[in-house]
Design a protein around this motif. Sequence first.
Motif, PDB file in Angstrom:
ATOM      1  N   LYS A 177       4.540  16.141 -13.878  1.00  7.43           N
ATOM      2  CA  LYS A 177       3.142  16.575 -13.783  1.00  7.43           C
ATOM      3  C   LYS A 177       2.768  17.494 -14.945  1.00  7.43           C
ATOM      4  O   LYS A 177       1.607  17.516 -15.365  1.00  7.43           O
ATOM      5  N   VAL A 232      -1.306  17.554 -15.341  1.00 10.63           N
ATOM      6  CA  VAL A 232      -1.724  18.093 -14.041  1.00 10.63           C
ATOM      7  C   VAL A 232      -1.409  19.584 -13.961  1.00 10.63           C
ATOM      8  O   VAL A 232      -2.243  20.382 -13.555  1.00 10.63           O
ATOM      9  N   PRO A 246      -5.534  16.021 -16.718  1.00 12.25           N
ATOM     10  CA  PRO A 246      -4.906  14.700 -16.749  1.00 12.25           C
ATOM     11  C   PRO A 246      -5.683  13.735 -17.640  1.00 12.25           C
ATOM     12  O   PRO A 246      -5.108  12.836 -18.245  1.00 12.25           O
ATOM     13  N   ARG A 247      -6.978  13.964 -17.718  1.00 15.73           N
ATOM     14  CA  ARG A 247      -7.803  13.081 -18.545  1.00 15.73           C
ATOM     15  C   ARG A 247      -7.372  13.135 -20.004  1.00 15.73           C
ATOM     16  O   ARG A 247      -7.332  12.110 -20.688  1.00 15.73           O
ATOM     17  N   MET A 263      -4.316  11.126 -20.455  1.00 14.17           N
ATOM     18  CA  MET A 263      -4.614   9.698 -20.430  1.00 14.17           C
ATOM     19  C   MET A 263      -5.191   9.233 -21.736  1.00 14.17           C
ATOM     20  O   MET A 263      -4.863   8.172 -22.238  1.00 14.17           O
ATOM     21  N   PHE A 302       1.818   8.609  -9.801  1.00 13.05           N
ATOM     22  CA  PHE A 302       2.255   9.811  -9.110  1.00 13.05           C
ATOM     23  C   PHE A 302       2.954   9.423  -7.817  1.00 13.05           C
ATOM     24  O   PHE A 302       2.705   8.361  -7.256  1.00 13.05           O
ATOM     25  N   ASP A 352       2.467  10.576  -4.952  1.00  7.87           N
ATOM     26  CA  ASP A 352       1.479  10.363  -3.884  1.00  7.87           C
ATOM     27  C   ASP A 352       0.441   9.309  -4.260  1.00  7.87           C
ATOM     28  O   ASP A 352      -0.556   9.129  -3.573  1.00  7.87           O
ATOM     29  N   ALA A 398      -2.147   8.891  -5.994  1.00  9.65           N
ATOM     30  CA  ALA A 398      -3.498   9.194  -6.467  1.00  9.65           C
ATOM     31  C   ALA A 398      -4.447   8.024  -6.250  1.00  9.65           C
ATOM     32  O   ALA A 398      -5.063   7.507  -7.182  1.00  9.65           O
ATOM     33  N   MET A 399      -4.505   7.588  -5.002  1.00  8.96           N
ATOM     34  CA  MET A 399      -5.411   6.498  -4.631  1.00  8.96           C
ATOM     35  C   MET A 399      -6.395   7.038  -3.605  1.00  8.96           C
ATOM     36  O   MET A 399      -6.061   7.942  -2.842  1.00  8.96           O
ATOM     37  N   ILE A 400      -7.574   6.463  -3.553  1.00  6.28           N
ATOM     38  CA  ILE A 400      -8.556   6.923  -2.582  1.00  6.28           C
ATOM     39  C   ILE A 400      -8.801   5.832  -1.545  1.00  6.28           C
ATOM     40  O   ILE A 400      -9.308   4.759  -1.871  1.00  6.28           O
ATOM     41  N   ARG A 416      -0.248  -0.691  -1.938  1.00  9.76           N
ATOM     42  CA  ARG A 416      -0.881   0.462  -2.569  1.00  9.76           C
ATOM     43  C   ARG A 416      -0.082   0.923  -3.775  1.00  9.76           C
ATOM     44  O   ARG A 416      -0.623   1.223  -4.829  1.00  9.76           O
ATOM     45  N   ARG A 473      -2.047  -0.270 -12.327  1.00 10.35           N
ATOM     46  CA  ARG A 473      -3.037   0.546 -13.018  1.00 10.35           C
ATOM     47  C   ARG A 473      -2.393   1.305 -14.179  1.00 10.35           C
ATOM     48  O   ARG A 473      -2.898   1.288 -15.302  1.00 10.35           O
TER      49      ARG A 473
END
Lengths: 368, 273
Positions: free
Chosen positions: B63, B68, B88-89, B92, B100, B102, B104-106, B166, B173
Motif C-alpha cells: 500500500k 495508499v 493512489p491516483r 496509477m 488489493f 480487499d 476495492a470493488m463497490i 469478484r 482490471r
Amino acid sequence: MNDTVQGAADERLKAEPLFAQLIKRPELGAVAGVILVVIFFSITADRSMFSLSGIINFMTPASQLGILAIGAALLMIGGEFDLSIGSMVAFSGLFFGVCAVTWHLPLVAAIPLTFIFAGAVGALSGNLVIRSGLPSFIVTLAFLFILRGLSLVGLKWATGGSTQLRGVREAVENDWLAPVFSGDAFPGLFAKLADMGLVATFNNGTPKVPGIPVEILWFVAIALIATYVLLRMPVGNWIFAAGGDRTAASNSGVPVNKVKVSLFMLTACCAALVAIITVMDAGSTDARRGFQKEFEAIIAAVVGGCLLTGGYGSAIGAFFGSIIFGMVVIGLTYTNFDQDWFQVFLGGMLLIAVMFNNAIRKRVTGER
Amino acid sequence: MTQDTKFHHGDATQNDSPIVEMKNIEKHFGNIIALAGVSFDVRPGECHCLLGDNGAGKSTFIKTMSGVHRPTKGEILFEGKPLNFATPRDAMEAGIATVFQDLAMIPLMSVTRNFFMGREPTTGRGLMKRFDVAKANEVTIEAMRQMGINLRGPDQAVGTLSGGERQTVAIARAVYFGAKVLILDEPTSALGVRQTSNVLATIDRVRKQGIGVVFISHNVRHALAVGDRFTVLNRGKTLGTAKRGEITPEELQDLMAGGQEMAALEGSLDGTI
Ligand SMILES: Nc1ncnc2c1ncn2[C@@H]1O[C@H](COP(=O)(O)OP(=O)(O)OP(=O)(O)O)[C@@H](O)[C@H]1O
Ligand SMILES: [Mg+2]
C-alpha cells in the motif's frame, strides 16, 4: 446504472422478465408513486387540477423543491447528507437581497456573487465533514442552525432591525437578466396560443396561463443535466463510487474528497438558485425562507430511490419525487380533504419509500 | 530458456535497473510499527514474490508502494527518481496497478463501472466528452473472458458476483491498467483451479511484456511456479531475498512461517501441507 446488456447468451441466465429489469431501476418507485397519485387525484380532486393552469400550479412548488432535491440526491448518492439546505436558501436569499437592494448591484453581478458565496459556504461545510471525518449529518445539522441564525442577524443588520428585506422587485425590475430567473417564460407563445383558442383565457382575452414559470424550466433542465452527468460522465461514476465505498473508490483512483466537496458546493448552489428565484418572485426575503426544505428535499430524494447509505439512487427519481410532493401539497386544495393530511402523507411516503428501497438494494446486491 | 518449469523465467532482466525501488521503508500506525525498515525492488519483466505470515506487513508494504499509505520513513525511487505518491491516483498514472487484498470493488455498482472506476474511457470532445459505456462494456467482457470467466452481463452488480468472480474482476482490471508495475495482493485466495492457473499464466504473460510484477501469496507452490525472486517479510522486517533456484520449497516454507515450528507441524500432519 443499467448500461445496455450485450454479449453471448449464457445458459445460466434465465430470461429476465421486464418487470424484474424495471424494478432494479432506482427511479421505479417514484414513477409508480406519480402514477398512483395521479390516479388518486383524478378520482378525488376537481377536474381543473389537471388542466394546464392546474398543472402549472403544482409544478411550481414541485420545481422549487425539486431543484433542491436533485442537489440533495446527488449528494446522497455521493454518500453524504446536507441538513442545511433550507437554511442555505434563507442565507443566500439574504446575501442576494443585500447585493441587489443594499449594494444596488445589477443582477449580472449579484447572481454570480450569490453563487460564489453559496459555493464557498458549501465548500466550508464539505471540507469540515471531510477533514473531521465526522458524519455529515452532525456537521450540517450545526450549519442548519448557524446559517438560520446568521440569516436572522444579517437581516436585522441590513434592514436596521426588521427580519424582512423588501424592495428586491423594485431593484431588479428592469434588469435585462431578470426574465431568466423570474416570471414566466414564452409569454408571446402563450398569448398566441390563447388567440388560437388552445389556451384558456380570462374574459378580457388574456391567457389564464401567461407562460411557463421559469423555475419549471430550471427544474427540468437540472434534472436532465444531472441524469446525464450521473449516467454518462466519468464524474457520475466517481459520485456512485465515492458513495458506495470511499476507501475502495479512493484506492481505485477516484478523487473522493474533491468529489464530495464539489457535491456540497453544488447542493449549496442549488439552494442559492432557489433563493434567487423565490426572492425575485416574492420581491423580498425573510428569515423563514426555505424553512424545513432540507427534510422535504431529502424525502423527495429518498422517494426517488436514493439509499440513505449512499452509492445508489437517481436524479430523475428525485425529479419524480418532487412532482409527487407538489401534486399532493396543491392537489389537496382541489379535494374536500383537510390540507393538513399533507404531513401525514409526507411521513407515510417516506416510510414506504425507505422500505421499498431497502428491498431493492437487497435485490441489486444479491445481499450477502 | 529452461523447459523444466511451467513458465519462462527471465534471467536477462537482472541487469535492468528497477522500476520501483523502496529503501528502508517504515510505516507506523500510531504506536503500532507495521513496517520497520523494508527494502524491496521490482525490475521490468520479473515477478518478485512477497511472502510472509499473517500480519507480517505485506499489505501495508504494497500500500505504500501504490500510494495508499505515505511511508513514515524511507525512500521510494520510481525509475531512478525519488517520488512520493500523494494518492493512489498518482501511482496509477505512473503505471502502477494494484489488486488489493480487499479488492476495492463497490458491490452496488456494475462490473463495468467497477472495472473503469476512476479511469473511465471517454468519447467526444469538449462539452460532449462522455463516458464511453459501449467501449467500457466491450473491454470488460473481453478482459474477463481472457481470465476464464464468462460474465452474464457487464451491467451485473458486483455484489451479485461470487467471491472468485469478484477477485477476477479486480485482477483483470489491474492487468488492463498496469502499464509498468502490477501488484497482486493474494489474488488467488478465492479462485478455482482453472482460474488460478489462468492468473499464474497471466502473470507470466505480462512479465514477458516487460512489466514488473509484485506477487503476494501464502501458497508456496503458486509463488514458486511464477516467482523470479522471493522476499520474505516477518514482523515488519525482511528476512532476506532469494533468487529462484537458490532456495528449496522447504526452506521457503520455513522462512514464511517465521522459521519456526513448521518442521514440527509438518511431522504431525504427515507432510500434507
Ligand atoms: N490502518 C492500520 N492501523 C493500525 N494498524 C494497522 C493498519 N493496517 C495494518 N495494521 C497492522 O499492521 C500489521 C501488518 O498488517 P498487514 O495487513 O500489512 O499484514 P499482511 O502481511 O498483509 O497480513 P495477511 O497475510 O494476513 O494479509 C498488522 O499487525 C496490522 O494490525
Ligand atoms: Mg495482507
